[in-house]
Design a protein around this motif. Structure first.
Motif, PDB file in Angstrom:
ATOM      1  N   TYR A 157      -0.986  48.389 -11.116  1.00 35.04           N
ATOM      2  CA  TYR A 157      -1.238  47.349 -12.109  1.00 35.04           C
ATOM      3  C   TYR A 157      -2.359  46.429 -11.583  1.00 35.04           C
ATOM      4  CZ  TYR A 157       3.257  49.050 -13.764  1.00 35.04           C
ATOM      5  OH  TYR A 157       4.270  49.843 -14.199  1.00 35.04           O
ATOM      6  N   HIS A 158      -3.472  46.361 -12.317  1.00 37.76           N
ATOM      7  CA  HIS A 158      -4.646  45.613 -11.877  1.00 37.76           C
ATOM      8  C   HIS A 158      -5.009  44.561 -12.931  1.00 37.76           C
ATOM      9  CE1 HIS A 158      -5.154  48.931  -9.014  1.00 37.76           C
ATOM     10  NE2 HIS A 158      -5.023  49.752 -10.037  1.00 37.76           N
ATOM     11  N   LEU A 159      -5.316  43.345 -12.447  1.00 36.41           N
ATOM     12  CA  LEU A 159      -5.820  42.288 -13.327  1.00 36.41           C
ATOM     13  C   LEU A 159      -7.355  42.303 -13.229  1.00 36.41           C
ATOM     14  CD1 LEU A 159      -3.323  39.366 -12.734  1.00 36.41           C
ATOM     15  CD2 LEU A 159      -3.514  40.867 -14.708  1.00 36.41           C
ATOM     16  N   ILE A 160      -8.014  42.638 -14.317  1.00 36.84           N
ATOM     17  CA  ILE A 160      -9.448  42.879 -14.327  1.00 36.84           C
ATOM     18  C   ILE A 160     -10.203  41.562 -14.519  1.00 36.84           C
ATOM     19  CG2 ILE A 160     -11.319  44.146 -15.419  1.00 36.84           C
ATOM     20  CD1 ILE A 160      -9.302  45.879 -13.918  1.00 36.84           C
ATOM     21  N   ALA A 161     -11.156  41.308 -13.594  1.00 40.12           N
ATOM     22  CA  ALA A 161     -12.025  40.138 -13.717  1.00 40.12           C
ATOM     23  C   ALA A 161     -13.310  40.478 -14.456  1.00 40.12           C
ATOM     24  CB  ALA A 161     -12.357  39.581 -12.330  1.00 40.12           C
ATOM     25  N   GLY A 162     -13.773  41.719 -14.341  1.00 41.63           N
ATOM     26  CA  GLY A 162     -14.985  42.138 -15.030  1.00 41.63           C
ATOM     27  C   GLY A 162     -15.312  43.583 -14.686  1.00 41.63           C
ATOM     28  N   ALA A 163     -16.216  44.176 -15.438  1.00 41.53           N
ATOM     29  CA  ALA A 163     -16.658  45.550 -15.206  1.00 41.53           C
ATOM     30  C   ALA A 163     -18.187  45.554 -15.158  1.00 41.53           C
ATOM     31  CB  ALA A 163     -16.140  46.471 -16.297  1.00 41.53           C
ATOM     32  N   PHE A 164     -18.751  46.239 -14.151  1.00 41.72           N
ATOM     33  CA  PHE A 164     -20.181  46.183 -13.893  1.00 41.72           C
ATOM     34  C   PHE A 164     -20.744  47.601 -13.811  1.00 41.72           C
ATOM     35  CE2 PHE A 164     -18.015  42.613 -11.997  1.00 41.72           C
ATOM     36  CZ  PHE A 164     -18.729  41.521 -12.471  1.00 41.72           C
ATOM     37  N   ARG A 165     -21.925  47.754 -14.358  1.00 42.35           N
ATOM     38  CA  ARG A 165     -22.592  49.055 -14.273  1.00 42.35           C
ATOM     39  C   ARG A 165     -23.291  49.217 -12.930  1.00 42.35           C
ATOM     40  NH1 ARG A 165     -23.121  52.315 -18.352  1.00 42.35           N
ATOM     41  NH2 ARG A 165     -22.653  50.624 -19.813  1.00 42.35           N
ATOM     42  N   SER A 166     -23.719  48.108 -12.321  1.00 39.97           N
ATOM     43  CA  SER A 166     -24.393  48.144 -11.030  1.00 39.97           C
ATOM     44  C   SER A 166     -23.385  47.884  -9.917  1.00 39.97           C
ATOM     45  CB  SER A 166     -25.506  47.095 -10.985  1.00 39.97           C
ATOM     46  OG  SER A 166     -26.025  46.971  -9.682  1.00 39.97           O
TER      47      SER A 166
ATOM     48  N   LYS B 281      -0.937  37.366 -14.687  1.00 34.34           N
ATOM     49  CA  LYS B 281      -1.903  37.357 -15.777  1.00 34.34           C
ATOM     50  C   LYS B 281      -1.804  36.060 -16.582  1.00 34.34           C
ATOM     51  CE  LYS B 281      -1.127  39.331 -19.641  1.00 34.34           C
ATOM     52  NZ  LYS B 281      -0.832  40.282 -20.721  1.00 34.34           N
ATOM     53  N   VAL B 282      -0.583  35.646 -16.880  1.00 38.41           N
ATOM     54  CA  VAL B 282      -0.388  34.392 -17.630  1.00 38.41           C
ATOM     55  C   VAL B 282      -0.964  33.209 -16.856  1.00 38.41           C
ATOM     56  CG1 VAL B 282       1.359  32.842 -18.543  1.00 38.41           C
ATOM     57  CG2 VAL B 282       1.626  35.294 -18.841  1.00 38.41           C
ATOM     58  N   LYS B 283      -0.744  33.198 -15.557  1.00 41.46           N
ATOM     59  CA  LYS B 283      -1.262  32.106 -14.731  1.00 41.46           C
ATOM     60  C   LYS B 283      -2.786  32.110 -14.710  1.00 41.46           C
ATOM     61  CE  LYS B 283      -0.958  30.250 -10.040  1.00 41.46           C
ATOM     62  NZ  LYS B 283      -0.390  30.467  -8.685  1.00 41.46           N
ATOM     63  N   LEU B 284      -3.401  33.305 -14.585  1.00 42.10           N
ATOM     64  CA  LEU B 284      -4.853  33.398 -14.557  1.00 42.10           C
ATOM     65  C   LEU B 284      -5.466  32.956 -15.887  1.00 42.10           C
ATOM     66  CD1 LEU B 284      -5.521  36.742 -12.654  1.00 42.10           C
ATOM     67  CD2 LEU B 284      -6.265  34.467 -11.967  1.00 42.10           C
ATOM     68  N   GLN B 285      -4.868  33.394 -16.999  1.00 43.53           N
ATOM     69  CA  GLN B 285      -5.414  33.042 -18.303  1.00 43.53           C
ATOM     70  C   GLN B 285      -5.331  31.546 -18.579  1.00 43.53           C
ATOM     71  OE1 GLN B 285      -3.275  35.549 -21.039  1.00 43.53           O
ATOM     72  NE2 GLN B 285      -4.613  37.313 -20.707  1.00 43.53           N
TER      73      GLN B 285
ATOM     74  N   VAL C 153      -7.722  30.018 -14.848  1.00 45.44           N
ATOM     75  CA  VAL C 153      -9.009  30.525 -14.357  1.00 45.44           C
ATOM     76  C   VAL C 153      -9.836  31.138 -15.472  1.00 45.44           C
ATOM     77  CG1 VAL C 153     -10.137  32.059 -12.702  1.00 45.44           C
ATOM     78  CG2 VAL C 153      -7.998  30.918 -12.089  1.00 45.44           C
ATOM     79  N   ASN C 154      -9.340  32.202 -16.083  1.00 45.62           N
ATOM     80  CA  ASN C 154     -10.137  32.998 -17.027  1.00 45.62           C
ATOM     81  C   ASN C 154      -9.255  33.440 -18.176  1.00 45.62           C
ATOM     82  OD1 ASN C 154     -11.933  34.616 -18.366  1.00 45.62           O
ATOM     83  ND2 ASN C 154     -12.133  36.137 -16.749  1.00 45.62           N
ATOM     84  N   ALA C 155      -9.542  32.963 -19.360  1.00 46.62           N
ATOM     85  CA  ALA C 155      -8.732  33.320 -20.528  1.00 46.62           C
ATOM     86  C   ALA C 155      -8.926  34.772 -20.936  1.00 46.62           C
ATOM     87  CB  ALA C 155      -9.053  32.400 -21.698  1.00 46.62           C
ATOM     88  N   GLU C 156      -9.999  35.407 -20.464  1.00 41.98           N
ATOM     89  CA  GLU C 156     -10.286  36.786 -20.849  1.00 41.98           C
ATOM     90  C   GLU C 156      -9.795  37.799 -19.819  1.00 41.98           C
ATOM     91  OE1 GLU C 156     -14.379  37.262 -21.759  1.00 41.98           O
ATOM     92  OE2 GLU C 156     -14.398  35.728 -23.321  1.00 41.98           O
ATOM     93  N   ALA C 157      -9.034  37.375 -18.805  1.00 37.58           N
ATOM     94  CA  ALA C 157      -8.474  38.321 -17.839  1.00 37.58           C
ATOM     95  C   ALA C 157      -7.469  39.225 -18.549  1.00 37.58           C
ATOM     96  CB  ALA C 157      -7.798  37.552 -16.702  1.00 37.58           C
ATOM     97  N   TRP C 158      -7.534  40.504 -18.232  1.00 36.96           N
ATOM     98  CA  TRP C 158      -6.640  41.460 -18.895  1.00 36.96           C
ATOM     99  C   TRP C 158      -6.091  42.432 -17.883  1.00 36.96           C
ATOM    100  CZ3 TRP C 158      -8.339  46.667 -19.125  1.00 36.96           C
ATOM    101  CH2 TRP C 158      -9.681  46.868 -18.781  1.00 36.96           C
TER     102      TRP C 158
END
Length: 328
Positions: free
Chosen positions: A257-266, A312-316, A319-324
């Motif tokens: 189970y991973h909480l994603i901060a972002g996805a990058f092509r580079s 996830k609830v704590k992060l949203q 920190v970041n409302a778009e964490a999934w």
């Protein structure tokens, strides 16, 4: 093409389904409940909510549509963008947008906020398939009325009067045959004495038998100890044992189970994101490049779904409302 149906299909398998440029439907697992005084029993289920702040295209919905409709990924993204713009236009005109089997989105007349009303008729939790809610009817108990009884002395007087009338009418002379009574008291005492003696004899024999077994056991144990001591004295403890180096494989602890901060092509940008999250106190990690040629970067990875949902609830919130949440 029914985009709403594709969204509904994905909600069975994923925690979050994002519509690029529009928002995301997020699910949360709720355990079984009992609601109301009518005792309505609800099975475990997924509660659906809508977050208009999550608008980034994660490729999940577009790739699903491309596979189902036999079209390219780019065309699927274009269709989603067109559909999202039409929904936004409807809401700007204060019209509601309906998503079959999911819910309705309407606009607050005063603050122009989007209000999502979920539909509870469909349970998207696959482990609860076939379970439906039911109502347990109230149990009604009958109250028995107490029966008033006549006083005892009235019954006695009535029975005495009936006996007197019967004696006067029939005039029967009672006759008792003389029977010879036998005295069985001595026989009772004799039987009780025999039973007591038998019980005492059985108990005494059992004690004697247990004592004999214990004595023989001690003798055997003593002989065994003497043999052991004798062998120890005769033995010489000069033994050359070669050192053995055994390397056992250590099983890696799975954290799916991973909480994603972002996805990058580079990959360079992904490394920068990892270093930035480490400076902020997180334990980030780079996942393998996915089929969309993107490298996801996580806030952290967890062993259980409950731990990941709580974080996830704590992060949203902080920190970041778009964490999934991503599940391998």
């Amino acid at each position: 093409m029914m985009i709403e149906k594709h969204i509904s299909d994905l909600l069975y398998r994923y925690q979050c389904v994002t519509i690029p440029g529009f928002g995301a439907f997020v699910t949360e697992i709720v355990s079984a409940q009992v609601n109301g005084s009518a005792a309505t029993f609800l099975p475990p289920r997924k509660i659906i909510s809508f977050n208009p702040n999550i608008k980034n295209n994660d490729g999940l919905l577009a790739n699903h549509i491309a596979q189902r409709e036999k079209i390219t990924f780019e065309k699927a993204v274009a269709l989603l963008t067109q559909k999202a713009n039409s929904w936004i236009a409807e809401l700007q005109q204060h019209n509601s947008v309906s998503f079959p089997n999911i819910g309705n989105i309407s606009v607050n007349g005063e603050e122009l906020n989007w209000i999502f009303t979920p539909i509870d008729s469909v349970n998207y939790l696959t482990s609860s398939f076939g379970l439906t809610s039911f109502i347990s009817p109230e149990i009604k108990r009958e109250v028995l009325k107490a029966i008033e009884e006549q006083p005892v002395f009235e019954k006695i007087e009535t029975s005495t009067t009936l006996v007197k009338e019967e004696e006067e009418d029939t005039k029967v002379i009672p006759f008792e045959p003389v029977a010879t009574k036998r005295n069985f008291g001595f026989a009772r005492y004799a039987v009780a004495s025999i039973a007591l003696l038998a019980a005492m004899g059985t108990y005494g024999y059992k004690m004697y038998y247990d004592q004999q077994i214990a004595t023989k056991t001690l003798i055997v144990q003593k002989q065994v100890q003497e043999e052991v001591q004798k062998k120890i004295q005769e033995a010489t403890f000069v033994i050359d044992v070669p050192e053995l180096s055994v390397s056992l494989p250590i099983a890696e602890e799975k954290m799916p189970y991973h909480l994603i901060a972002g996805a990058f092509r580079s990959e360079e940008n992904a490394d920068k994101a990892v270093r930035l999250l480490q400076e902020q106190g997180f334990q980030p990690n780079k996942l393998n490049r996915n089929k969309y040629d993107l490298i996801p970067v996580t806030y952290g990875s967890y062993k259980t779904l409950e731990e990941a949902e709580a974080e996830k609830v704590k992060l949203q919130k902080e920190v970041n409302a778009e964490a999934w949440l991503f599940i391998e």
